[in-house]
Scaffold this motif. Structure first.
Motif, PDB file in Angstrom:
ATOM      1  N   LEU A  71       0.802  -1.216   0.000  1.00  0.00           N
ATOM      2  CA  LEU A  71       0.000   0.000   0.000  1.00  0.00           C
ATOM      3  C   LEU A  71       0.840   1.274   0.000  1.00  0.00           C
ATOM      4  CD1 LEU A  71      -2.825  -1.132   2.423  1.00  0.00           C
ATOM      5  CD2 LEU A  71      -3.020  -0.668  -0.030  1.00  0.00           C
ATOM      6  N   VAL A  72       1.914   1.312   0.763  1.00  0.00           N
ATOM      7  CA  VAL A  72       2.720   2.535   0.820  1.00  0.00           C
ATOM      8  C   VAL A  72       3.300   2.869  -0.559  1.00  0.00           C
ATOM      9  CG1 VAL A  72       4.785   3.611   1.793  1.00  0.00           C
ATOM     10  CG2 VAL A  72       3.160   2.442   3.297  1.00  0.00           C
ATOM     11  N   PRO A  73       3.948   1.919  -1.255  1.00  0.00           N
ATOM     12  CA  PRO A  73       4.435   2.260  -2.593  1.00  0.00           C
ATOM     13  C   PRO A  73       3.298   2.643  -3.557  1.00  0.00           C
ATOM     14  CG  PRO A  73       5.472   0.248  -1.833  1.00  0.00           C
ATOM     15  CD  PRO A  73       4.401   0.583  -0.843  1.00  0.00           C
ATOM     16  N   ALA A  74       2.149   2.008  -3.412  1.00  0.00           N
ATOM     17  CA  ALA A  74       1.020   2.337  -4.289  1.00  0.00           C
ATOM     18  C   ALA A  74       0.539   3.771  -4.039  1.00  0.00           C
ATOM     19  CB  ALA A  74      -0.123   1.341  -4.081  1.00  0.00           C
ATOM     20  N   VAL A  75       0.502   4.182  -2.782  1.00  0.00           N
ATOM     21  CA  VAL A  75       0.108   5.568  -2.470  1.00  0.00           C
ATOM     22  C   VAL A  75       1.180   6.534  -2.963  1.00  0.00           C
ATOM     23  CG1 VAL A  75      -0.370   7.214  -0.615  1.00  0.00           C
ATOM     24  CG2 VAL A  75      -1.402   4.935  -0.551  1.00  0.00           C
ATOM     25  N   MET A  76       2.444   6.180  -2.791  1.00  0.00           N
ATOM     26  CA  MET A  76       3.526   7.036  -3.286  1.00  0.00           C
ATOM     27  C   MET A  76       3.412   7.213  -4.807  1.00  0.00           C
ATOM     28  SD  MET A  76       6.686   5.705  -0.948  1.00  0.00           S
ATOM     29  CE  MET A  76       7.768   7.137  -0.926  1.00  0.00           C
ATOM     30  N   ASP A  77       3.125   6.139  -5.521  1.00  0.00           N
ATOM     31  CA  ASP A  77       2.949   6.214  -6.973  1.00  0.00           C
ATOM     32  C   ASP A  77       1.753   7.095  -7.343  1.00  0.00           C
ATOM     33  OD1 ASP A  77       5.129   4.545  -7.340  1.00  0.00           O
ATOM     34  OD2 ASP A  77       3.915   2.758  -7.747  1.00  0.00           O
ATOM     35  N   ALA A  78       0.651   6.942  -6.598  1.00  0.00           N
ATOM     36  CA  ALA A  78      -0.543   7.751  -6.875  1.00  0.00           C
ATOM     37  C   ALA A  78      -0.271   9.230  -6.611  1.00  0.00           C
ATOM     38  CB  ALA A  78      -1.721   7.260  -6.031  1.00  0.00           C
ATOM     39  N   LEU A  79       0.469   9.523  -5.545  1.00  0.00           N
ATOM     40  CA  LEU A  79       0.828  10.922  -5.272  1.00  0.00           C
ATOM     41  C   LEU A  79       1.694  11.478  -6.396  1.00  0.00           C
ATOM     42  CD1 LEU A  79       1.571  10.721  -1.439  1.00  0.00           C
ATOM     43  CD2 LEU A  79      -0.354  11.907  -2.530  1.00  0.00           C
ATOM     44  N   GLN A  98      12.178  -4.729   9.987  1.00  0.00           N
ATOM     45  CA  GLN A  98      12.818  -4.847   8.674  1.00  0.00           C
ATOM     46  C   GLN A  98      12.030  -4.101   7.610  1.00  0.00           C
ATOM     47  OE1 GLN A  98      11.479  -7.364  10.407  1.00  0.00           O
ATOM     48  NE2 GLN A  98      10.255  -8.668   9.076  1.00  0.00           N
ATOM     49  N   ASP A  99      10.716  -4.044   7.747  1.00  0.00           N
ATOM     50  CA  ASP A  99       9.902  -3.300   6.792  1.00  0.00           C
ATOM     51  C   ASP A  99      10.032  -1.794   7.016  1.00  0.00           C
ATOM     52  OD1 ASP A  99       9.136  -5.726   5.760  1.00  0.00           O
ATOM     53  OD2 ASP A  99       7.124  -5.695   6.643  1.00  0.00           O
ATOM     54  N   ARG A 100      10.218  -1.376   8.256  1.00  0.00           N
ATOM     55  CA  ARG A 100      10.422   0.052   8.539  1.00  0.00           C
ATOM     56  C   ARG A 100      11.636   0.559   7.773  1.00  0.00           C
ATOM     57  NH1 ARG A 100      10.098  -0.669  14.914  1.00  0.00           N
ATOM     58  NH2 ARG A 100       8.276  -2.005  14.803  1.00  0.00           N
ATOM     59  N   LEU A 103      10.790   0.867   4.081  1.00  0.00           N
ATOM     60  CA  LEU A 103       9.897   1.993   3.808  1.00  0.00           C
ATOM     61  C   LEU A 103      10.635   3.326   3.901  1.00  0.00           C
ATOM     62  CD1 LEU A 103       6.712   0.760   5.689  1.00  0.00           C
ATOM     63  CD2 LEU A 103       7.033   0.911   3.209  1.00  0.00           C
ATOM     64  N   LEU A 104      11.501   3.452   4.877  1.00  0.00           N
ATOM     65  CA  LEU A 104      12.288   4.687   4.996  1.00  0.00           C
ATOM     66  C   LEU A 104      13.199   4.861   3.785  1.00  0.00           C
ATOM     67  CD1 LEU A 104      13.114   4.527   8.801  1.00  0.00           C
ATOM     68  CD2 LEU A 104      11.585   6.171   7.667  1.00  0.00           C
ATOM     69  N   GLU A 105      13.771   3.754   3.300  1.00  0.00           N
ATOM     70  CA  GLU A 105      14.620   3.823   2.105  1.00  0.00           C
ATOM     71  C   GLU A 105      13.821   4.200   0.864  1.00  0.00           C
ATOM     72  OE1 GLU A 105      16.586   0.022   2.079  1.00  0.00           O
ATOM     73  OE2 GLU A 105      18.018   0.650   3.616  1.00  0.00           O
ATOM     74  N   GLY A 107      11.517   6.369   0.891  1.00  0.00           N
ATOM     75  CA  GLY A 107      11.228   7.798   0.987  1.00  0.00           C
ATOM     76  C   GLY A 107      10.164   8.183   1.992  1.00  0.00           C
ATOM     77  N   VAL A 108       9.658   7.225   2.771  1.00  0.00           N
ATOM     78  CA  VAL A 108       8.709   7.562   3.828  1.00  0.00           C
ATOM     79  C   VAL A 108       9.435   8.451   4.836  1.00  0.00           C
ATOM     80  CG1 VAL A 108       7.321   6.603   5.717  1.00  0.00           C
ATOM     81  CG2 VAL A 108       7.338   5.482   3.477  1.00  0.00           C
ATOM     82  N   ALA A 109       8.786   9.546   5.230  1.00  0.00           N
ATOM     83  CA  ALA A 109       9.429  10.539   6.099  1.00  0.00           C
ATOM     84  C   ALA A 109       9.584  10.053   7.536  1.00  0.00           C
ATOM     85  CB  ALA A 109       8.641  11.839   6.071  1.00  0.00           C
ATOM     86  N   ALA A 110       8.613   9.306   8.038  1.00  0.00           N
ATOM     87  CA  ALA A 110       8.668   8.800   9.413  1.00  0.00           C
ATOM     88  C   ALA A 110       7.689   7.643   9.545  1.00  0.00           C
ATOM     89  CB  ALA A 110       8.313   9.898  10.418  1.00  0.00           C
ATOM     90  N   ILE A 111       7.949   6.804  10.537  1.00  0.00           N
ATOM     91  CA  ILE A 111       7.094   5.649  10.802  1.00  0.00           C
ATOM     92  C   ILE A 111       6.800   5.598  12.295  1.00  0.00           C
ATOM     93  CG2 ILE A 111       6.951   3.122  10.763  1.00  0.00           C
ATOM     94  CD1 ILE A 111       8.813   3.246   8.293  1.00  0.00           C
TER      95      ILE A 111
END
Length: 138
Positions: A71-79, A98-100, A103-105, A107-111
């Motif tokens: 979902l996170v990459p899909a939202v990033m792509d939609a943005l 390991q997923d955190r 996700l940070l790599e 480009g997620v700003a914070a988790i």
């Protein structure tokens, strides 16, 4: 006095548990943010459209379903497709260590995970939204 920072809180995918997201919405409003909540079961494109309409300066995703790596990459792509690649994305939910990192790599700003303190959350969202505001001004 500058306008309140605008943050969109979204619940992507099929996850129907939104108590935590609602708590975050209230916390941010009490801290002076302008907040919009998408409601549950939103698609990445719906989230991007609401972010565009709201002129969000940051987007927070609440994901408890375990589908964060999809979902996170899909939202990033939609943005990105919506021209909002400059809007910082924050993720929250049940996200293994390991997923955190992954996700940070991406480009997620914070988790933030369950048990996160509001004393940590508010400054992180404020910093992300300020960065988003500066990006929009360029």
């Amino acid at each position: 006095m500058p306008d309140a920072l605008r943050v969109l809180i979204a619940k992507p995918g099929l996850d129907g548990h939104d108590r935590g997201a609602r708590v975050i919405v209230r916390l941010l409003r009490e801290a002076g943010f302008e907040v919009r909540y998408t409601g549950i079961r939103r698609t990445p494109d719906e989230i991007a459209e609401q972010a565009r309409e709201f002129r969000a300066e940051a987007v927070g995703l609440s994901i408890l379903s375990g589908a964060h790596m999809e979902l996170v990459p899909a939202v990033m792509d939609a943005l990105q497709r919506a021209g909002l690649e400059h809007v910082p994305l924050i993720a929250g939910g049940i996200i293994p260590p390991q997923d955190r990192t992954a996700l940070l790599e991406m480009g997620v700003a914070a988790i933030f995970t369950p048990g996160a303190r509001s004393a940590d959350l508010v400054p992180a969202l404020s910093a992300a939204a300020e960065a988003g505001r500066r990006s929009q001004e360029r």
